[in-house]
Design an enzyme around this catalytic site. Structure first.
Site, PDB file in Angstrom:
ATOM      1  N   SER A   8      -1.218  -3.815  10.286  1.00 33.19           N
ATOM      2  CA  SER A   8      -0.860  -4.633   9.129  1.00 33.19           C
ATOM      3  C   SER A   8       0.407  -5.444   9.390  1.00 33.19           C
ATOM      4  O   SER A   8       1.389  -4.913   9.928  1.00 33.19           O
ATOM      5  CB  SER A   8      -0.651  -3.732   7.918  1.00 33.19           C
ATOM      6  OG  SER A   8      -1.839  -3.011   7.670  1.00 33.19           O
ATOM      7  N   TYR A  66      -1.563  -3.396  -6.749  1.00 32.70           N
ATOM      8  CA  TYR A  66      -1.386  -4.072  -5.459  1.00 32.70           C
ATOM      9  C   TYR A  66      -2.702  -4.140  -4.667  1.00 32.70           C
ATOM     10  O   TYR A  66      -3.441  -3.154  -4.583  1.00 32.70           O
ATOM     11  CB  TYR A  66      -0.311  -3.350  -4.617  1.00 32.70           C
ATOM     12  CG  TYR A  66      -0.263  -3.938  -3.225  1.00 32.70           C
ATOM     13  CD1 TYR A  66       0.287  -5.201  -3.007  1.00 32.70           C
ATOM     14  CD2 TYR A  66      -0.830  -3.276  -2.144  1.00 32.70           C
ATOM     15  CE1 TYR A  66       0.285  -5.778  -1.750  1.00 32.70           C
ATOM     16  CE2 TYR A  66      -0.838  -3.839  -0.877  1.00 32.70           C
ATOM     17  CZ  TYR A  66      -0.277  -5.097  -0.689  1.00 32.70           C
ATOM     18  OH  TYR A  66      -0.297  -5.667   0.559  1.00 32.70           O
ATOM     19  N   LYS A 121      -9.753  -2.705   1.675  1.00 33.35           N
ATOM     20  CA  LYS A 121      -9.496  -1.585   2.579  1.00 33.35           C
ATOM     21  C   LYS A 121     -10.271  -0.327   2.162  1.00 33.35           C
ATOM     22  O   LYS A 121     -10.807   0.399   2.989  1.00 33.35           O
ATOM     23  CB  LYS A 121      -7.994  -1.294   2.657  1.00 33.35           C
ATOM     24  CG  LYS A 121      -7.181  -2.445   3.255  1.00 33.35           C
ATOM     25  CD  LYS A 121      -7.621  -2.725   4.647  1.00 33.35           C
ATOM     26  CE  LYS A 121      -7.155  -4.006   5.295  1.00 33.35           C
ATOM     27  NZ  LYS A 121      -5.792  -4.421   5.254  1.00 33.35           N
ATOM     28  N   SER A 161       5.189 -10.318   0.253  1.00 37.49           N
ATOM     29  CA  SER A 161       4.579 -11.232  -0.724  1.00 37.49           C
ATOM     30  C   SER A 161       3.371 -11.891  -0.067  1.00 37.49           C
ATOM     31  O   SER A 161       3.353 -12.108   1.147  1.00 37.49           O
ATOM     32  CB  SER A 161       5.595 -12.276  -1.189  1.00 37.49           C
ATOM     33  OG  SER A 161       6.123 -13.001  -0.100  1.00 37.49           O
ATOM     34  N   ARG A 162       2.349 -12.176  -0.879  1.00 36.61           N
ATOM     35  CA  ARG A 162       1.071 -12.626  -0.293  1.00 36.61           C
ATOM     36  C   ARG A 162       0.438 -13.740  -1.104  1.00 36.61           C
ATOM     37  O   ARG A 162       0.728 -13.935  -2.281  1.00 36.61           O
ATOM     38  CB  ARG A 162       0.101 -11.451  -0.198  1.00 36.61           C
ATOM     39  CG  ARG A 162       0.565 -10.419   0.835  1.00 36.61           C
ATOM     40  CD  ARG A 162      -0.476  -9.382   1.173  1.00 36.61           C
ATOM     41  NE  ARG A 162       0.051  -8.476   2.181  1.00 36.61           N
ATOM     42  CZ  ARG A 162      -0.504  -8.260   3.373  1.00 36.61           C
ATOM     43  NH1 ARG A 162      -1.624  -8.863   3.707  1.00 36.61           N
ATOM     44  NH2 ARG A 162       0.045  -7.433   4.231  1.00 36.61           N
ATOM     45  N   CYS A 186       0.965  -7.809  11.535  1.00 38.95           N
ATOM     46  CA  CYS A 186       1.273  -7.998  12.951  1.00 38.95           C
ATOM     47  C   CYS A 186       0.545  -9.199  13.557  1.00 38.95           C
ATOM     48  O   CYS A 186       0.361  -9.269  14.770  1.00 38.95           O
ATOM     49  CB  CYS A 186       0.972  -6.727  13.742  1.00 38.95           C
ATOM     50  SG  CYS A 186       2.104  -5.390  13.355  1.00 38.95           S
ATOM     51  N   ARG A 237       0.852  -1.196   0.000  1.00 42.84           N
ATOM     52  CA  ARG A 237       0.000   0.000   0.000  1.00 42.84           C
ATOM     53  C   ARG A 237       0.883   1.239   0.000  1.00 42.84           C
ATOM     54  O   ARG A 237       1.975   1.248   0.560  1.00 42.84           O
ATOM     55  CB  ARG A 237      -0.906   0.008   1.234  1.00 42.84           C
ATOM     56  CG  ARG A 237      -2.111  -0.909   1.113  1.00 42.84           C
ATOM     57  CD  ARG A 237      -3.007  -0.797   2.330  1.00 42.84           C
ATOM     58  NE  ARG A 237      -2.332  -1.286   3.507  1.00 42.84           N
ATOM     59  CZ  ARG A 237      -1.790  -0.544   4.451  1.00 42.84           C
ATOM     60  NH1 ARG A 237      -1.850   0.774   4.380  1.00 42.84           N
ATOM     61  NH2 ARG A 237      -1.189  -1.075   5.477  1.00 42.84           N
ATOM     62  N   HIS A 250     -10.489  -3.108  11.470  1.00 45.28           N
ATOM     63  CA  HIS A 250      -9.380  -3.922  10.958  1.00 45.28           C
ATOM     64  C   HIS A 250      -9.157  -5.086  11.931  1.00 45.28           C
ATOM     65  O   HIS A 250      -8.181  -5.119  12.685  1.00 45.28           O
ATOM     66  CB  HIS A 250      -8.132  -3.035  10.868  1.00 45.28           C
ATOM     67  CG  HIS A 250      -7.007  -3.608  10.065  1.00 45.28           C
ATOM     68  ND1 HIS A 250      -5.701  -3.188  10.234  1.00 45.28           N
ATOM     69  CD2 HIS A 250      -6.973  -4.542   9.082  1.00 45.28           C
ATOM     70  CE1 HIS A 250      -4.923  -3.843   9.385  1.00 45.28           C
ATOM     71  NE2 HIS A 250      -5.668  -4.675   8.692  1.00 45.28           N
ATOM     72  N   ASP A 252      -9.189 -10.310   8.630  1.00 43.17           N
ATOM     73  CA  ASP A 252      -8.686  -8.946   8.366  1.00 43.17           C
ATOM     74  C   ASP A 252      -9.701  -7.838   8.678  1.00 43.17           C
ATOM     75  O   ASP A 252      -9.318  -6.790   9.179  1.00 43.17           O
ATOM     76  CB  ASP A 252      -8.235  -8.823   6.905  1.00 43.17           C
ATOM     77  CG  ASP A 252      -7.344  -7.617   6.646  1.00 43.17           C
ATOM     78  OD1 ASP A 252      -6.400  -7.393   7.421  1.00 43.17           O
ATOM     79  OD2 ASP A 252      -7.602  -6.885   5.675  1.00 43.17           O
TER      80      ASP A 252
END
Ligand code: GTP
Ligand code: SPV
Ligand code: MN
Length: 589
Positions: A251, A200, A209, A372-373, A253, A72, A229, A276
């Site tokens: 984010s 992204y 978001k 990376s996700r 964490c 982001r 969140h 999330d």
């Protein structure tokens, strides 16, 4: 007569002038066709998707983004309310008219030569009165496929919108992936987001978001609910009882990991509802209820492995839902499967890194990008709660807040009451992570883990939280945790991951009135022996440190909070100022 939805599609076609318009129906057949298309489509000098080894991870595809488009971009994200004060010091602000002119100049005609995908979707279960109708148009087939995983896309959504004008409008165009021409603009008053120049997740999957937090938080402020969140989990104890928790961490964490937790104690089980985002409403019985508006997980890959998060590994290996995407991980060339730091103990010898280069471990850089996700359907998760799509949501007994802090914040403490909980959440500090661009490891205030996601002035947001407390009948208990305390050598003092279930067990016992706590300057700490450490490999000395309050650290903390609160001037509710004053006195005693 055309419907407002059809009119919107026509308007978008005229504005973006794509070569083709494609309206998604949400079927698996369509998804397979889009995946095929993505393997043939070139964007930014490479194919959008590459098929991975389906024997290792079924239905899996690999996407490599532009190296400058991996997270982001908070400095390019704006909330465009009529006045700057409405957006608050927590947001970048632009006058809505000016913002639109800027975006129109960038976006008009920007889909020439491309296909415009029209994604009608519902956030929340279509049967739920809390669910919301949305439409995103995009010229990225990667975004179209990702949206299919993350939300309820297609025919049912179009039917739910029907003849209504009341739906969120999201305009996304990837443009030329140039960080100098990249903006994410929110118009809360118009239920509209315009996003240009990034592919992204957080910038491009506008249901996530942009809508479900920034726009929805503003809707919640006006309508009497909260968009947060937060994860949603049900924790089953050996007597079969399920206690529902929310947990908000900034984010990267630990939310996804806690949402899929496998407890260390026999007889305990975590049921996953969300990893999330949660929408919180007051139910007919006056209790606080949560739904997860999303249908998938866009999770951090590094650190995910058999030891840390076995349930996620099983989720990624499930073949139920098509497709599963891996973005900016490395690829193991031996078997064409995705790889990231923490997936296996040994680094495979034959890797291609996230930038497409042969990996050379001696260069000292990770093979997978730290942000990376994977993008995977929540229906692939073996611990998915049977209550996941209950249209009313689940009743909440505990709220857990947390942050990533090498010092100061104990492993766990409980807040005395709701208002003390709101105060504690409003002063959360956390070290910045790779989930957002910019410097990493810098402690910043991140109230309720919502700093980058609150679509209006956070002073008003704090007041809204206090007001909600006055309306909820049986208020949840509020806790604060920190899994990330470090010792003098920079090593984590708490093993984390599955052992976090020890902390959750104490919370359940507190809710049930079965475990002891002792008062401290900051709240209630577990009493000696109350936290179950059976079989835990942590010394008594370390445990004592993890559960203590260092007043010198806290004096510094208070000073940082004062500085943060000052930015909001009179907007900070009086009750929170009083709490801060009391904390200051307690740690200075
Ligand atoms: P977003 O998707 O960005 O909102 O993040 P998230 O809060 O869901 O974070 P996630 O669970 O994906 O964790 C982020 C990183 O923290 C991963 O690299 C995890 O391996 C790591 N992590 C999660 N839980 C723990 C923990 O208890 N201890 C330690 N040391 N690391 C953890
Ligand atoms: C976060 O950064 O908090 C995420 C990833 O969950 S994104 O959806 O990109 O915001
Ligand atoms: Mn997140």
């Amino acid at each position: 007569m055309s419907t407002p939805f059809e009119q919107f599609v026509k308007e978008m076609q005229e504005f973006f002038t794509p070569d083709k318009v494609y309206i998604m129906d949400g079927s698996e057949k369509e998804a397979k066709q889009l995946a095929k298309e993505a393997q043939e489509t070139e964007s930014d000098g490479k194919k959008v998707l590459k098929e991975l080894n389906g024997k290792v991870y079924p239905n899996s595809y690999y996407h490599r983004s532009n190296p400058n488009d991996v997270a982001r971009t908070e400095h390019l994200t704006f909330v465009c309310t009529p006045t700057k004060e409405q957006a608050g010091p927590n947001n970048n602000w632009l006058d809505p008219k000016e913002a639109k002119e800027k975006m129109n100049a960038l976006m008009k005609g920007s889909m020439k030569g491309r296909t415009m995908y029209v994604i009608a979707f519902v956030m929340g279960d279509p049967k739920s009165k809390y669910a919301k109708n949305c439409v995103e148009v995009t010229d990225s087939v990667y975004v179209a496929l990702s949206m299919r995983i993350m939300s309820r896309v297609g025919k049912d959504a179009i039917a739910r919108i029907g003849n209504s004008k009341d739906f969120f409008r999201g305009l996304h165009s990837i443009g030329d992936v140039n960080p100098d021409r990249r903006f994410v603009m929110h118009f809360p008053q118009e239920n509209l987001v315009m996003s240009f120049g990034s592919g992204y997740g957080g910038n491009a999957l506008l249901g996530k978001k942009c809508y479900s937090l920034r726009i929805a938080s503003y809707l919640g402020y006006n309508e009497g609910w909260l968009a947060e969140h937060m994860i949603v989990i049900g924790v089953q104890s050996p007597d079969g009882k399920i206690t529902y928790f929310l947990a908000a961490f900034p984010s990267a964490c630990g939310k996804t990991n806690l949402a899929l937790l496998q407890p260390v104690f026999p007889g305990y089980k975590v049921w996953t509802l969300g990893d999330d985002i949660a929408w919180l409403n007051i139910g007919e019985d006056g209790q606080l209820y949560a739904i997860n508006p999303e249908a998938g997980m866009f999770g951090v890959a590094p650190g995910t492995g058999d030891k840390t998060n076995p349930v996620m590994i099983d989720t990624l290996k499930n073949d139920k839902f098509f497709p599963t995407l891996f973005t900016n991980t490395a690829v193991n060339d031996a078997d064409n499967s995705p790889w990231w730091e923490g997936l296996s103990k040994e680094t495979p010898s034959d890797l291609t890194d996230w930038q497409g280069q042969k990996y050379n471990a001696s260069a000292g850089k990770p093979a997978a990008h730290p942000n990376s996700r994977f993008t995977v359907s929540i229906y692939n998760c073996p611990t998915l709660s049977p209550e996941y799509d209950n249209p009313n949501g689940v009743p909440i007994s505990g709220i857990i807040f947390g942050g990533r802090r090498a010092s100061t914040i104990p492993l766990v403490y409980e807040c005395k009451d709701w208002n003390a909980g709101v105060f504690t959440a409003s002063i959360i500090g956390s070290e910045t992570t790779a989930a957002a661009g910019g410097a990493q490891g810098v402690v910043r205030r991140d109230p309720m883990a919502m700093l980058p996601f609150c679509g209006y002035n956070m002073g008003d947001y704090f007041q809204h939280w206090l007001n909600m407390g006055k309306k909820v009948k049986k208020l949840p208990k509020v806790f604060m945790v920190n899994w990330f305390r470090k010792d003098e050598n920079g090593k984590f003092m708490w093993p984390g991951f599955r052992d976090n279930s020890r902390v959750i067990k104490w919370m359940i016992d507190r809710i049930e009135g079965k475990a002891g706590a002792k008062e401290s300057e900051i709240g209630l700490l577990p009493e000696e022996g109350a936290l179950d450490t059976t079989g835990l490999d942590v010394s008594k000395e370390t445990m004592d440190k993890l559960l203590s309050v260092n007043k010198e650290d806290w004096k510094k903390e208070v000073a940082m909070v004062e500085e943060f609160y000052a930015k909001f001037g009179d907007k900070i509710p009086k009750d929170l100022r009083t709490h801060l004053e009391e904390l200051k006195q307690a740690v200075n005693k």
